[in-house]
Structure formats: structure tokens, C-alpha cells
Scaffold this motif. Structure first.
Motif, PDB file in Angstrom:
ATOM      1  N   GLU A  10       0.218  -1.573   0.297  1.00  0.00           N
ATOM      2  CA  GLU A  10      -0.525   0.008   0.008  1.00  0.00           C
ATOM      3  C   GLU A  10       1.015   0.972  -0.188  1.00  0.00           C
ATOM      4  O   GLU A  10       0.537   2.696  -0.052  1.00  0.00           O
ATOM      5  CB  GLU A  10      -1.306  -0.007   1.146  1.00  0.00           C
ATOM      6  N   SER A  11       2.064   0.747   0.261  1.00  0.00           N
ATOM      7  CA  SER A  11       2.774   2.513   0.178  1.00  0.00           C
ATOM      8  C   SER A  11       4.604   1.984  -0.629  1.00  0.00           C
ATOM      9  O   SER A  11       4.774   0.892  -0.893  1.00  0.00           O
ATOM     10  CB  SER A  11       3.779   2.548   1.611  1.00  0.00           C
ATOM     11  N   ILE A  12       4.939   3.160  -1.096  1.00  0.00           N
ATOM     12  CA  ILE A  12       5.827   2.767  -1.856  1.00  0.00           C
ATOM     13  C   ILE A  12       7.046   1.826  -0.960  1.00  0.00           C
ATOM     14  O   ILE A  12       7.601   1.939  -0.153  1.00  0.00           O
ATOM     15  CB  ILE A  12       6.729   3.903  -2.768  1.00  0.00           C
ATOM     16  N   VAL A  13       7.454   0.586  -1.823  1.00  0.00           N
ATOM     17  CA  VAL A  13       8.858   0.465  -1.354  1.00  0.00           C
ATOM     18  C   VAL A  13      10.289   1.129  -1.642  1.00  0.00           C
ATOM     19  O   VAL A  13      10.410   0.178  -3.244  1.00  0.00           O
ATOM     20  CB  VAL A  13       8.281  -1.334  -1.090  1.00  0.00           C
ATOM     21  N   PRO A  14      11.027   0.966  -1.365  1.00  0.00           N
ATOM     22  CA  PRO A  14      12.456   1.403  -2.013  1.00  0.00           C
ATOM     23  C   PRO A  14      12.617  -0.500  -2.978  1.00  0.00           C
ATOM     24  O   PRO A  14      12.800  -0.951  -2.292  1.00  0.00           O
ATOM     25  CB  PRO A  14      13.838   0.833  -0.880  1.00  0.00           C
ATOM     26  N   ARG A  15      13.862  -0.323  -3.838  1.00  0.00           N
ATOM     27  CA  ARG A  15      14.533  -1.070  -4.934  1.00  0.00           C
ATOM     28  C   ARG A  15      15.597  -0.805  -4.745  1.00  0.00           C
ATOM     29  O   ARG A  15      16.075   0.104  -4.278  1.00  0.00           O
ATOM     30  CB  ARG A  15      13.725  -1.061  -5.944  1.00  0.00           C
ATOM     31  N   MET A  16      16.041  -2.226  -4.660  1.00  0.00           N
ATOM     32  CA  MET A  16      17.449  -2.390  -4.854  1.00  0.00           C
ATOM     33  C   MET A  16      18.246  -2.330  -3.520  1.00  0.00           C
ATOM     34  O   MET A  16      19.443  -1.545  -3.979  1.00  0.00           O
ATOM     35  CB  MET A  16      19.001  -1.768  -5.749  1.00  0.00           C
ATOM     36  N   GLY A  17      17.201  -2.172  -2.583  1.00  0.00           N
ATOM     37  CA  GLY A  17      18.018  -1.714  -1.695  1.00  0.00           C
ATOM     38  C   GLY A  17      19.174  -2.990  -0.511  1.00  0.00           C
ATOM     39  O   GLY A  17      19.909  -2.101   0.602  1.00  0.00           O
ATOM     40  N   GLY A  18      19.510  -3.988  -1.532  1.00  0.00           N
ATOM     41  CA  GLY A  18      20.253  -4.547  -0.695  1.00  0.00           C
ATOM     42  C   GLY A  18      21.092  -4.937  -1.956  1.00  0.00           C
ATOM     43  O   GLY A  18      22.657  -5.616  -1.540  1.00  0.00           O
ATOM     44  N   LEU A  48      25.878 -13.534 -10.209  1.00  0.00           N
ATOM     45  CA  LEU A  48      24.352 -13.166 -11.001  1.00  0.00           C
ATOM     46  C   LEU A  48      22.454 -13.813 -10.350  1.00  0.00           C
ATOM     47  O   LEU A  48      21.314 -12.933 -10.967  1.00  0.00           O
ATOM     48  CB  LEU A  48      24.261 -14.995 -11.542  1.00  0.00           C
ATOM     49  N   ILE A  49      22.923 -14.265  -9.242  1.00  0.00           N
ATOM     50  CA  ILE A  49      21.332 -13.577  -8.064  1.00  0.00           C
ATOM     51  C   ILE A  49      21.599 -12.556  -8.170  1.00  0.00           C
ATOM     52  O   ILE A  49      20.182 -12.296  -8.505  1.00  0.00           O
ATOM     53  CB  ILE A  49      22.316 -14.755  -7.019  1.00  0.00           C
ATOM     54  N   ILE A  54      18.289  -7.079 -10.011  1.00  0.00           N
ATOM     55  CA  ILE A  54      18.265  -6.290  -9.863  1.00  0.00           C
ATOM     56  C   ILE A  54      17.573  -6.070 -11.829  1.00  0.00           C
ATOM     57  O   ILE A  54      16.290  -5.295 -11.417  1.00  0.00           O
ATOM     58  CB  ILE A  54      19.964  -5.667 -10.502  1.00  0.00           C
ATOM     59  N   VAL A  55      17.109  -6.759 -12.166  1.00  0.00           N
ATOM     60  CA  VAL A  55      16.469  -6.570 -13.722  1.00  0.00           C
ATOM     61  C   VAL A  55      15.302  -6.858 -13.126  1.00  0.00           C
ATOM     62  O   VAL A  55      13.963  -6.887 -13.430  1.00  0.00           O
ATOM     63  CB  VAL A  55      16.896  -7.990 -14.828  1.00  0.00           C
ATOM     64  N   ASP A  56      14.873  -7.842 -12.190  1.00  0.00           N
ATOM     65  CA  ASP A  56      13.349  -7.917 -11.852  1.00  0.00           C
ATOM     66  C   ASP A  56      12.959  -6.905 -10.994  1.00  0.00           C
ATOM     67  O   ASP A  56      11.548  -6.443 -11.140  1.00  0.00           O
ATOM     68  CB  ASP A  56      13.936  -8.663 -10.884  1.00  0.00           C
ATOM     69  N   ASP A  57      13.785  -5.966 -10.204  1.00  0.00           N
ATOM     70  CA  ASP A  57      13.206  -4.585 -10.287  1.00  0.00           C
ATOM     71  C   ASP A  57      13.334  -4.094 -10.557  1.00  0.00           C
ATOM     72  O   ASP A  57      12.108  -2.845 -10.590  1.00  0.00           O
ATOM     73  CB  ASP A  57      14.719  -4.168  -8.722  1.00  0.00           C
ATOM     74  N   ILE A  58      14.159  -4.040 -12.029  1.00  0.00           N
ATOM     75  CA  ILE A  58      13.982  -2.297 -13.014  1.00  0.00           C
ATOM     76  C   ILE A  58      12.857  -2.946 -14.158  1.00  0.00           C
ATOM     77  O   ILE A  58      11.717  -2.605 -14.060  1.00  0.00           O
ATOM     78  CB  ILE A  58      15.240  -2.128 -14.348  1.00  0.00           C
ATOM     79  N   ILE A  59      12.386  -4.161 -14.508  1.00  0.00           N
ATOM     80  CA  ILE A  59      11.526  -4.580 -15.440  1.00  0.00           C
ATOM     81  C   ILE A  59      10.492  -5.895 -15.427  1.00  0.00           C
ATOM     82  O   ILE A  59       9.482  -5.553 -15.590  1.00  0.00           O
ATOM     83  CB  ILE A  59      12.172  -4.954 -16.862  1.00  0.00           C
ATOM     84  N   GLY A  60      11.018  -6.075 -14.162  1.00  0.00           N
ATOM     85  CA  GLY A  60      10.149  -7.682 -13.820  1.00  0.00           C
ATOM     86  C   GLY A  60      10.007  -8.837 -14.461  1.00  0.00           C
ATOM     87  O   GLY A  60      10.246  -9.020 -15.676  1.00  0.00           O
ATOM     88  N   SER A  62       9.362 -12.476 -14.491  1.00  0.00           N
ATOM     89  CA  SER A  62       8.300 -14.203 -13.693  1.00  0.00           C
ATOM     90  C   SER A  62       8.857 -14.949 -12.902  1.00  0.00           C
ATOM     91  O   SER A  62      10.034 -14.920 -12.979  1.00  0.00           O
ATOM     92  CB  SER A  62       7.473 -14.441 -15.007  1.00  0.00           C
ATOM     93  N   TRP A  63       8.057 -15.259 -12.063  1.00  0.00           N
ATOM     94  CA  TRP A  63       8.581 -16.357 -11.178  1.00  0.00           C
ATOM     95  C   TRP A  63       9.654 -17.662 -11.771  1.00  0.00           C
ATOM     96  O   TRP A  63      10.584 -17.723 -10.471  1.00  0.00           O
ATOM     97  CB  TRP A  63       7.374 -16.729  -9.752  1.00  0.00           C
ATOM     98  N   ASP A  64       8.977 -18.792 -12.906  1.00  0.00           N
ATOM     99  CA  ASP A  64       9.650 -19.050 -13.325  1.00  0.00           C
ATOM    100  C   ASP A  64      10.603 -19.151 -13.935  1.00  0.00           C
ATOM    101  O   ASP A  64      11.712 -19.989 -14.276  1.00  0.00           O
ATOM    102  CB  ASP A  64       8.341 -20.073 -14.564  1.00  0.00           C
ATOM    103  N   LYS A  65      11.342 -17.874 -14.238  1.00  0.00           N
ATOM    104  CA  LYS A  65      12.592 -17.369 -15.141  1.00  0.00           C
ATOM    105  C   LYS A  65      13.275 -17.104 -13.371  1.00  0.00           C
ATOM    106  O   LYS A  65      14.855 -17.433 -13.713  1.00  0.00           O
ATOM    107  CB  LYS A  65      12.450 -16.180 -16.041  1.00  0.00           C
ATOM    108  N   LYS A  66      13.021 -16.884 -12.869  1.00  0.00           N
ATOM    109  CA  LYS A  66      13.856 -16.602 -11.617  1.00  0.00           C
ATOM    110  C   LYS A  66      14.109 -17.964 -10.612  1.00  0.00           C
ATOM    111  O   LYS A  66      15.522 -18.019 -10.196  1.00  0.00           O
ATOM    112  CB  LYS A  66      12.875 -15.754 -10.459  1.00  0.00           C
ATOM    113  N   PHE A  67      13.239 -18.534 -10.981  1.00  0.00           N
ATOM    114  CA  PHE A  67      13.429 -19.926 -10.196  1.00  0.00           C
ATOM    115  C   PHE A  67      14.374 -20.813 -10.796  1.00  0.00           C
ATOM    116  O   PHE A  67      15.716 -21.249 -10.630  1.00  0.00           O
ATOM    117  CB  PHE A  67      12.349 -20.572 -10.280  1.00  0.00           C
TER     118      PHE A  67
END
Length: 67
Positions: A10-18, A48-49, A54-60, A62-67
Motif C-alpha cells: 500500500e506504500s512505496i517500497v524502495p528498490r535495490m536496497g540490498g 548472477l543472483i 536488479i533486472v526484476d526490480d527494473i523490468i520485472g 516472472s517467477w519461473d525465470k527467477k527459479f
């Protein structure tokens, strides 16, 4: 931003904090470990992980490609 199709926040979540945590951990591991040749696979796999994250945060990604 909240309200997007896939988001439940419900609120903005910072990205790439890790990234800072990752780079500090890598600097510590590389500086205190004597033989870099023996940890090269760990460094490559962790990079690689982080890259997929980073790519997931920027463009998104899918879960199967991340897996």
C-alpha cells in the motif's frame, strides 16, 4: 508504485536496497579470503543472483525465470 497489477503493497517500497549489503559482503569476503581461485564459483553465482534481482526490480521477471 502501489496499485500496480502484481503489487500488494500500500506504500512505496524502495528498490535495490540490498546492493550495498551485497557489495559490502563481497568486499569483506574478497579482502579476508586468501585464495580467490577457490571462491570464484561463489562470487560468480552471487553476482548472477544479484543481477537477476536488479533486472526484476527494473523490468520485472516472472517467477519461473527467477527459479
Amino acid at each position: 508504485m502501489p496499485g500496480e497489477e502484481r503489487r500488494i503493497n500500500e506504500s512505496i517500497v524502495p528498490r535495490m536496497g540490498g546492493l550495498v549489503i551485497y557489495f559490502m559482503a563481497m568486499i569483506s569476503i574478497i579482502s579476508f579470503y586468501g585464495d580467490l581461485n577457490s571462491i570464484r564459483f561463489f562470487v560468480i553465482a552471487s553476482l548472477l543472483i544479484v543481477s537477476v534481482g536488479i533486472v526484476d526490480d527494473i523490468i520485472g521477471v516472472s517467477w519461473d525465470k527467477k527459479f
